[in-house]
Enzyme design. Structure first.
Site, PDB file in Angstrom:
ATOM      1  N   GLY A 154      50.341  45.277  36.831  1.00 29.34           N
ATOM      2  CA  GLY A 154      49.408  45.675  37.604  1.00 29.34           C
ATOM      3  C   GLY A 154      48.794  46.983  38.273  1.00 29.34           C
ATOM      4  O   GLY A 154      49.515  46.962  39.544  1.00 29.34           O
ATOM      5  N   CYS A 155      48.120  46.752  38.596  1.00 25.22           N
ATOM      6  CA  CYS A 155      47.872  48.313  39.904  1.00 25.22           C
ATOM      7  C   CYS A 155      47.513  47.751  40.494  1.00 25.22           C
ATOM      8  O   CYS A 155      48.210  48.269  41.529  1.00 25.22           O
ATOM      9  CB  CYS A 155      46.062  48.866  39.189  1.00 25.22           C
ATOM     10  SG  CYS A 155      44.759  48.011  38.544  1.00 25.22           S
ATOM     11  N   TYR A 156      46.629  46.383  40.900  1.00 26.46           N
ATOM     12  CA  TYR A 156      46.659  46.099  42.338  1.00 26.46           C
ATOM     13  C   TYR A 156      48.083  45.414  43.323  1.00 26.46           C
ATOM     14  O   TYR A 156      48.283  45.674  44.268  1.00 26.46           O
ATOM     15  CB  TYR A 156      45.756  44.620  42.480  1.00 26.46           C
ATOM     16  CG  TYR A 156      44.219  45.137  42.629  1.00 26.46           C
ATOM     17  CD1 TYR A 156      43.929  45.643  43.348  1.00 26.46           C
ATOM     18  CD2 TYR A 156      43.074  44.813  41.242  1.00 26.46           C
ATOM     19  CE1 TYR A 156      42.330  45.896  44.007  1.00 26.46           C
ATOM     20  CE2 TYR A 156      42.631  44.663  41.500  1.00 26.46           C
ATOM     21  CZ  TYR A 156      42.015  45.371  42.916  1.00 26.46           C
ATOM     22  OH  TYR A 156      39.921  46.078  42.385  1.00 26.46           O
ATOM     23  N   THR A 159      50.535  48.101  43.899  1.00 28.37           N
ATOM     24  CA  THR A 159      50.527  48.994  45.780  1.00 28.37           C
ATOM     25  C   THR A 159      50.102  48.217  46.166  1.00 28.37           C
ATOM     26  O   THR A 159      50.755  49.039  46.802  1.00 28.37           O
ATOM     27  CB  THR A 159      48.610  49.107  45.021  1.00 28.37           C
ATOM     28  OG1 THR A 159      48.094  50.171  44.042  1.00 28.37           O
ATOM     29  CG2 THR A 159      48.283  50.177  46.137  1.00 28.37           C
TER      30      THR A 159
END
Length: 351
Positions: A154-156, A159
């Site tokens: 996932g993007c979260y 990061t």
């Protein structure tokens, strides 16, 4: 792969991550897009859904059932969560030679019980769930090279995991004290029409959502626990902010004895030295989302807190590139034996 081009199918090409895959792959020298699927928009040209592709020759959108799998080498699944499991299972049954990079959450969790807990139903392809490799290249590069199925993170989580996992593994921070305060642009919620994503609902404000229950917590739990060798339960709160793309994670950490911000910065700078897509800024420099917009880069900043045993780490990515489609292409390059950076050399778009 030989010098011939790999034949690529994109399932779910009418969404934001699907269109981003098309944007990146159109300039990739070693692939050919041979199939694009979209359920409700099947039969339409891709340019009628995304007019920016009008100058390019692309296959028309079709249904998944119409894909000729014998003519596909690798498939990107950009389908909604919960729908990919049976699709990929059927793909492998009909075409065992095909490689898959899945952009949904369906194969990210290794534990079947954790998947059922967070997603509310049993996993429908357990044998594939165990086979899937979690696709953060900087942490699982060797495993990805040999994978048939890559679970794009996932993007979260991308990061947050990129800066935190090396610090846990190095013993530079106390893993019991991790707070991830993250913000996302609106494209992170997908392209389907939703009342809470209307312009008037999003602009001129910011709000938290999924507070205490966001499903990306499960990925953080999994990767932080693996790095620490014991159960770790971080705090994580996502927020929606009025911009189209980008992830901005402010991470509050407690350092080990005598480590301090300097030690944290040194660990991250050493770990990512030579990595093409993760850039650790000089100590004290704060990254911004505009530094990475449109690129596959992750920027990480380390800032001293007032207390000597606390440090603030800030990381930013483009949620549609390093947080999704760019990372997926990076995974594809490894799976197909291509140079990892191929097709991903874009510099951030600023201003």
């Amino acid at each position: 792969m030989s010098d011939s081009k790999a034949r690529i199918a994109i399932l779910g090409a009418s969404g934001y991550t699907g269109s981003e895959l098309v944007r990146l792959l159109l300039r990739h020298p070693r692939v050919e897009i041979v199939a694009l699927t979209a359920d409700r928009k099947a039969g339409q040209p891709m340019a009628s859904v995304f007019p920016q592709f009008a100058p390019f020759k692309l296959p028309d959108l079709i249904t998944i059932e119409q894909v000729e799998w014998s003519g596909v080498d690798l498939v990107f699944c950009a389908l909604p969560h919960g729908t990919t499991q049976l699709v990929i299972k059927q793909v492998f049954e009909s075409a065992p030679h095909v490689k898959v990079v899945d952009l949904s959450a369906d194969f990210r969790l290794r534990d079947a019980g954790a998947y059922e807990q967070w997603y509310g139903h049993p996993h429908q392809a357990l044998e594939l769930q165990q086979e899937a490799v979690y696709g953060i290249v900087e942490l699982y590069r060797d495993e990805i090279k040999k994978a048939r199925l890559v679970a794009n993170p996932g993007c979260y989580t991308t990061t947050a995991i990129l800066p935190v996992v090396p610090l846990i593994e190095a013993g530079a921070i106390d893993p019991e004290h991790i707070v991830v305060d993250a913000k996302s642009g609106v494209t992170g919620a997908g392209r389907s029409a939703k009342e809470n994503l209307l312009y008037t609902e999003v602009t001129d404000g910011m709000h938290a959502y999924g507070v205490g229950s966001h499903r990306h917590m499960a990925e953080l739990d999994q990767e932080f626990t693996k790095a620490a060798g014991r159960t770790i339960v971080p705090s994580f709160t996502p927020h929606l902010i009025p911009m189209s793309r980008g992830i901005y994670a402010t991470i509050y950490l407690k350092t080990g004895a005598g480590v301090g911000a300097e030690g944290v910065h040194r660990v991250l700078a050493d770990f990512y030295r030579g990595e093409p897509f993760v850039h650790v800024l000089p100590l004290g420099q704060v990254p911004q989302t505009r530094f990475v917009k449109g690129s596959n880069m992750a920027f990480i900043g380390v800032i001293k807190d007032r207390a000597p045993d606390r440090v603030i780490v800030i990381a930013t990515t483009d949620n549609l590139v390093k947080g999704a489609s760019g990372q997926a292409v990076q995974n594809m390059n490894l799976v197909l034996g291509y140079p990892e950076t191929l097709g991903l050399e874009q510099i951030a778009l600023f201003p």
